[in-house]
Design a protein around this motif. Structure first.
Motif, PDB file in Angstrom:
ATOM      1  N   LEU A 144      55.287 -63.689 110.465  1.00 22.23           N
ATOM      2  CA  LEU A 144      56.709 -63.794 110.583  1.00 22.23           C
ATOM      3  C   LEU A 144      57.363 -62.777 109.831  1.00 22.23           C
ATOM      4  N   SER A 145      58.158 -61.645 110.394  1.00 21.32           N
ATOM      5  CA  SER A 145      58.759 -60.884 109.796  1.00 21.32           C
ATOM      6  C   SER A 145      59.611 -61.329 108.574  1.00 21.32           C
ATOM      7  N   PRO A 146      60.099 -60.459 107.637  1.00 19.40           N
ATOM      8  CA  PRO A 146      61.256 -60.965 106.718  1.00 19.40           C
ATOM      9  C   PRO A 146      62.423 -61.532 107.397  1.00 19.40           C
ATOM     10  N   ALA A 147      62.965 -60.871 108.492  1.00 16.32           N
ATOM     11  CA  ALA A 147      64.205 -61.120 109.199  1.00 16.32           C
ATOM     12  C   ALA A 147      63.958 -62.468 110.066  1.00 16.32           C
ATOM     13  N   LEU A 148      62.741 -62.470 110.558  1.00 16.73           N
ATOM     14  CA  LEU A 148      62.604 -63.875 111.226  1.00 16.73           C
ATOM     15  C   LEU A 148      62.233 -65.080 110.239  1.00 16.73           C
ATOM     16  N   LEU A 149      62.076 -64.752 109.234  1.00 14.63           N
ATOM     17  CA  LEU A 149      61.836 -65.945 108.050  1.00 14.63           C
ATOM     18  C   LEU A 149      63.190 -66.199 107.646  1.00 14.63           C
ATOM     19  N   LEU A 150      64.092 -65.244 107.429  1.00 17.20           N
ATOM     20  CA  LEU A 150      65.588 -65.472 106.954  1.00 17.20           C
ATOM     21  C   LEU A 150      66.178 -66.157 108.022  1.00 17.20           C
ATOM     22  N   ASP A 168      51.058 -56.783 101.499  1.00 16.88           N
ATOM     23  CA  ASP A 168      52.047 -55.904 101.715  1.00 16.88           C
ATOM     24  C   ASP A 168      53.185 -56.347 100.801  1.00 16.88           C
ATOM     25  N   LEU A 169      53.166 -55.827  99.599  1.00 14.83           N
ATOM     26  CA  LEU A 169      54.437 -55.928  98.848  1.00 14.83           C
ATOM     27  C   LEU A 169      55.698 -55.711  99.274  1.00 14.83           C
ATOM     28  N   LYS A 170      55.838 -54.836 100.196  1.00 12.35           N
ATOM     29  CA  LYS A 170      57.025 -54.215 100.641  1.00 12.35           C
ATOM     30  C   LYS A 170      57.673 -55.508 101.542  1.00 12.35           C
ATOM     31  N   LEU A 171      57.010 -56.187 101.984  1.00 12.75           N
ATOM     32  CA  LEU A 171      57.504 -57.402 102.846  1.00 12.75           C
ATOM     33  C   LEU A 171      58.046 -58.104 102.120  1.00 12.75           C
ATOM     34  N   SER A 187      54.461 -66.522  96.063  1.00 12.70           N
ATOM     35  CA  SER A 187      53.665 -65.342  96.447  1.00 12.70           C
ATOM     36  C   SER A 187      52.217 -65.852  96.690  1.00 12.70           C
ATOM     37  N   ALA A 188      51.473 -65.408  97.825  1.00  8.70           N
ATOM     38  CA  ALA A 188      50.351 -65.594  97.911  1.00  8.70           C
ATOM     39  C   ALA A 188      49.699 -64.196  98.267  1.00  8.70           C
ATOM     40  N   VAL A 189      50.074 -63.128  97.424  1.00 10.98           N
ATOM     41  CA  VAL A 189      49.412 -61.806  97.504  1.00 10.98           C
ATOM     42  C   VAL A 189      48.639 -61.696  96.148  1.00 10.98           C
ATOM     43  N   ASP A 190      47.457 -62.188  96.289  1.00 13.39           N
ATOM     44  CA  ASP A 190      46.731 -62.570  95.139  1.00 13.39           C
ATOM     45  C   ASP A 190      46.470 -61.282  94.085  1.00 13.39           C
ATOM     46  N   ALA A 191      46.197 -60.020  94.620  1.00 12.45           N
ATOM     47  CA  ALA A 191      46.082 -58.927  94.058  1.00 12.45           C
ATOM     48  C   ALA A 191      47.300 -58.530  93.332  1.00 12.45           C
ATOM     49  N   LEU A 192      48.449 -59.058  93.522  1.00 10.81           N
ATOM     50  CA  LEU A 192      49.649 -58.379  93.200  1.00 10.81           C
ATOM     51  C   LEU A 192      50.537 -59.443  92.685  1.00 10.81           C
TER      52      LEU A 192
END
Length: 294
Positions: A144-150, A168-171, A187-192
């Motif tokens: 889901l894109s940020p726009a759809l989530l919002l 993708d930290l940008k998303l 956050s589930a961006v484990d590496a970041l």
């Protein structure tokens, strides 16, 4: 009910050699995670092999976690299935256990619903279960894109947050930039994890937290305290641990091995997932020693 924020490890699901859930071991793991400083626990997610659980097993696991938590921290109930009808059924099955929220994936099979149908999926889930929902944004072909989530946040008030996965930290940043008060981005961006926290993540729900909960809680605390030098140093050590867990596409099994090295009964993965390989075990042990976890 305590607020959902901070480090919320997704527990692994201990299976025996026959593939049955060892609920006693599951309860011991929940207690260990809480004693390591977890602000909550999540069960039945992808780290917990929730895609392999049937509805009754999901309920049993949530019940065991709720009993083990004993009100000390909130419990999030994972739901991974491929139809609104089944997602609703599972949500209703755990409703009397009063989870803090349902962690719900979009469908994970081949066919992607339209954005409108995706909104309706979560609207129906919320209306039919009466539960708060965290969207588990992890499925590659229904991401889901940020726009759809919002949009879902705006149209479905019971959706209180999103567990934002993928690398993708940008998303993630786009979500943090535009999210309104009252909604939470985990956050589930484990590496970041460190940059996620530095950008204001409301918390985290990610496999690395279950593999190394003590260090993960410390990282959160360091960022909250503004000690970014120490946080960055710990981030690199956690990244080495994540890199050791990741290579063979059996992350739940690798996480279980990391837990076992710390004295936690974590059982076997459910077939057909392979246990951690000898190469993984060597790397995981070295990484945990570098963290001071063993």
């Amino acid at each position: 009910m305590a607020e959902l924020a901070g480090v919320i490890p997704p527990s692994t699901t201990p299976f025996d050699a026959a593939g049955a859930i060892d609920l006693g071991a599951a309860a011991k793991q929940i207690d260990w995670l809480i004693k390591q400083g977890a602000a909550g626990v999540a069960v039945g997610g992808s780290t917990g092999e929730g895609h392999t659980l049937d509805a009754e097993e999901t309920r049993d696991l949530v019940a065991a976690a709720t009993e083990a938590a004993a009100g000390r921290v909130p419990v999030v109930a994972g739901i991974i299935c491929d139809s609104t009808r089944e997602a609703v059924r599972r949500g209703r099955l755990v409703a009397d256990l009063n989870p803090a929220a349902l962690q719900v994936t979009p469908v994970h099979y081949l066919f992607r619903p339209s954005d409108d149908n995706m909104v309706e999926h979560f609207r129906t889930m919320a209306g039919e279960t009466g539960q708060k929902i965290i969207i588990y944004n992890v499925v590659p072909w229904t991401y889901l894109s940020p726009a759809l989530l919002l949009r879902i946040f705006d149209e479905v008030p019971e959706v209180i947050g999103v567990k934002q996965s993928a690398g993708d930290l940008k998303l993630f940043a786009d979500l943090m930039m535009d999210v309104k008060p009252g909604k939470s981005i985990f956050s589930a961006v484990d590496a970041l994890m460190y940059p996620s926290y530095a950008m204001g993540a409301h918390g985290s729900i990610a496999a690395i937290l279950a593999a190394a909960p003590g260090a993960s809680v410390k990282l959160w605390d360091l960022v909250k305290a503004g000690d970014h030098a120490a946080a960055l140093d710990l981030h690199w050590k956690l990244l080495r641990t994540w890199n050791a867990l990741l290579p063979h596409d059996n992350l739940p099994a690798a996480t279980k091995y990391a837990q076992a090295l710390q004295g936690v009964p974590s059982g076997l993965p459910r077939q057909p997932m392979a246990p951690a390989s000898a190469e993984q075990k060597k790397a995981i042990e070295a990484a945990l020693k570098g963290l001071g976890a063993i």
